[in-house]
Design an enzyme around this catalytic site. Structure first.
Site, PDB file in Angstrom:
ATOM      1  N   GLY A  57       1.041  -1.179   0.043  1.00  0.00           N
ATOM      2  CA  GLY A  57      -0.092   0.098  -0.251  1.00  0.00           C
ATOM      3  C   GLY A  57       0.781   1.216   0.039  1.00  0.00           C
ATOM      4  O   GLY A  57       0.422   2.352  -0.490  1.00  0.00           O
ATOM      5  N   PRO A 155       8.019 -22.128   0.086  1.00  0.00           N
ATOM      6  CA  PRO A 155       7.368 -20.975   0.759  1.00  0.00           C
ATOM      7  C   PRO A 155       8.347 -19.794   0.988  1.00  0.00           C
ATOM      8  O   PRO A 155       9.572 -19.681   1.313  1.00  0.00           O
ATOM      9  CB  PRO A 155       7.009 -21.738   2.171  1.00  0.00           C
ATOM     10  CG  PRO A 155       7.190 -22.993   1.736  1.00  0.00           C
ATOM     11  CD  PRO A 155       8.009 -23.320   0.808  1.00  0.00           C
ATOM     12  N   GLY A 157       8.095 -15.494   2.231  1.00  0.00           N
ATOM     13  CA  GLY A 157       7.397 -14.348   2.846  1.00  0.00           C
ATOM     14  C   GLY A 157       7.917 -13.052   2.620  1.00  0.00           C
ATOM     15  O   GLY A 157       9.087 -13.056   2.001  1.00  0.00           O
ATOM     16  N   CYS A 158       7.414 -12.059   3.119  1.00  0.00           N
ATOM     17  CA  CYS A 158       7.912 -10.691   2.974  1.00  0.00           C
ATOM     18  C   CYS A 158       7.506  -9.765   4.076  1.00  0.00           C
ATOM     19  O   CYS A 158       6.467  -9.787   4.352  1.00  0.00           O
ATOM     20  CB  CYS A 158       7.700 -10.141   1.530  1.00  0.00           C
ATOM     21  SG  CYS A 158       8.299  -8.338   1.293  1.00  0.00           S
ATOM     22  N   HIS A 200      14.117 -12.061  -4.739  1.00  0.00           N
ATOM     23  CA  HIS A 200      13.218 -11.375  -3.828  1.00  0.00           C
ATOM     24  C   HIS A 200      13.642  -9.818  -3.929  1.00  0.00           C
ATOM     25  O   HIS A 200      12.764  -9.136  -4.173  1.00  0.00           O
ATOM     26  CB  HIS A 200      13.180 -12.141  -2.574  1.00  0.00           C
ATOM     27  CG  HIS A 200      12.027 -11.587  -1.658  1.00  0.00           C
ATOM     28  ND1 HIS A 200      11.036 -12.247  -1.315  1.00  0.00           N
ATOM     29  CD2 HIS A 200      11.858 -10.232  -1.053  1.00  0.00           C
ATOM     30  CE1 HIS A 200      10.100 -11.510  -0.731  1.00  0.00           C
ATOM     31  NE2 HIS A 200      10.685 -10.157  -0.392  1.00  0.00           N
ATOM     32  N   GLU A 201      14.884  -9.542  -3.315  1.00  0.00           N
ATOM     33  CA  GLU A 201      15.184  -8.252  -3.281  1.00  0.00           C
ATOM     34  C   GLU A 201      15.211  -7.310  -4.575  1.00  0.00           C
ATOM     35  O   GLU A 201      14.836  -6.183  -4.664  1.00  0.00           O
ATOM     36  CB  GLU A 201      16.522  -8.024  -2.282  1.00  0.00           C
ATOM     37  CG  GLU A 201      16.384  -8.692  -1.046  1.00  0.00           C
ATOM     38  CD  GLU A 201      15.321  -8.130  -0.118  1.00  0.00           C
ATOM     39  OE1 GLU A 201      14.902  -7.048  -0.296  1.00  0.00           O
ATOM     40  OE2 GLU A 201      14.779  -8.884   0.812  1.00  0.00           O
ATOM     41  N   HIS A 204      11.963  -5.944  -5.652  1.00  0.00           N
ATOM     42  CA  HIS A 204      11.329  -5.060  -4.698  1.00  0.00           C
ATOM     43  C   HIS A 204      11.913  -3.655  -5.674  1.00  0.00           C
ATOM     44  O   HIS A 204      11.129  -2.713  -5.471  1.00  0.00           O
ATOM     45  CB  HIS A 204      12.065  -4.978  -3.362  1.00  0.00           C
ATOM     46  CG  HIS A 204      11.177  -5.589  -2.401  1.00  0.00           C
ATOM     47  ND1 HIS A 204      10.022  -5.095  -2.250  1.00  0.00           N
ATOM     48  CD2 HIS A 204      11.380  -6.697  -1.634  1.00  0.00           C
ATOM     49  CE1 HIS A 204       9.404  -6.285  -1.173  1.00  0.00           C
ATOM     50  NE2 HIS A 204      10.446  -6.929  -0.812  1.00  0.00           N
TER      51      HIS A 204
END
Length: 229
Positions: A57, A155, A157-158, A200-201, A204
């Site tokens: 968000g 699996p 997560g973040c 993953h990073e 971002h």
């Protein structure tokens, strides 16, 4: 134009960042409850880089991060951003963190997988996910190249989507290169779980979250059993 606030100075480190993007006027805004609005009006609001991890968000999480001007990497604002990134990552027990997660849409990320955290996983999990420790590594303006395009799904997560996990397919080996916190060129080849952290990073920095690549049928609230109890 003079940049007076800390986060504005940080954005000034970016090349071609002309004050446009989803974090400026015109982006969707949510109304705060009256009491919180008054508190925000009376007290100086927190500014990026935050001391906490932003949640989905936050506009910076969906922005394409801008590169940092290497000539300004040694300046106090850039060094303070890197120091806070590492500090928040360690405080949260995370193995990776990017600048957008602190509300700053710049191409900076940190990775660290200490032995003590590795040892907290069962041996079978460590072997299946090909986990290995790594010391702190900071990358500024990183570029990534895939070395092994074979996919493993585990699996993931973040901290910016707190409380949820899902299986995400990731390439088995990658190479990342960029500048470290001292402005020196660095290259790192990683496989297994470390390659997953890097991917993953890097996502971002492109405004991408793990929920964009997950197997949606595996999307899970980590507290679902606690809620049922």
């Amino acid at each position: 134009m003079a940049m007076g606030r800390p986060w504005e100075k940080l954005l000034a480190l970016a090349r071609g960042c002309g004050g446009t993007g989803p974090w400026v006027a015109g982006s969707p805004a949510l109304r705060r409850p009256w009491a919180r609005a008054v508190r925000r009006w009376l007290l100086r609001p927190p500014e990026p880089p935050y001391k906490h991890v932003c949640q989905v968000g936050e506009p910076a999480l969906r922005a394409v991060a801008a590169p940092v001007d290497p000539a300004r990497l040694a300046e106090p604002e850039a060094q303070a951003l890197i120091a806070r990134l590492v500090r928040v990552m360690r405080a949260q027990g995370a193995v990776g963190l990017s600048a957008p997660q602190l509300g700053v849409p710049l191409q900076v990320l940190a990775v660290e997988f200490p032995e003590r955290l590795l040892d907290s996983y069962p041996l079978a999990v460590r072997q299946a996910r090909r986990m290995a420790p790594c010391p702190l590594r900071v990358f500024v303006n990183p570029r990534m190249r895939v070395l092994d395009a074979g996919l493993d799904s585990f699996p993931e997560g973040c901290l910016s989507v707190a409380g949820f996990v899902a299986c995400v397919p990731r390439c088995r080996a990658v190479q990342i290169e960029g500048l470290n916190e001292n402005g020196e060129s660095v290259v790192w080849q990683a496989s297994g779980w470390l390659a997953r952290i890097i991917q993953h990073e890097m996502d971002h920095l492109q405004g991408c979250l793990f929920i964009d690549k997950m197997d949606s049928k595996t999307f899970t609230n980590v507290r679902w059993m606690e809620v049922n109890d």
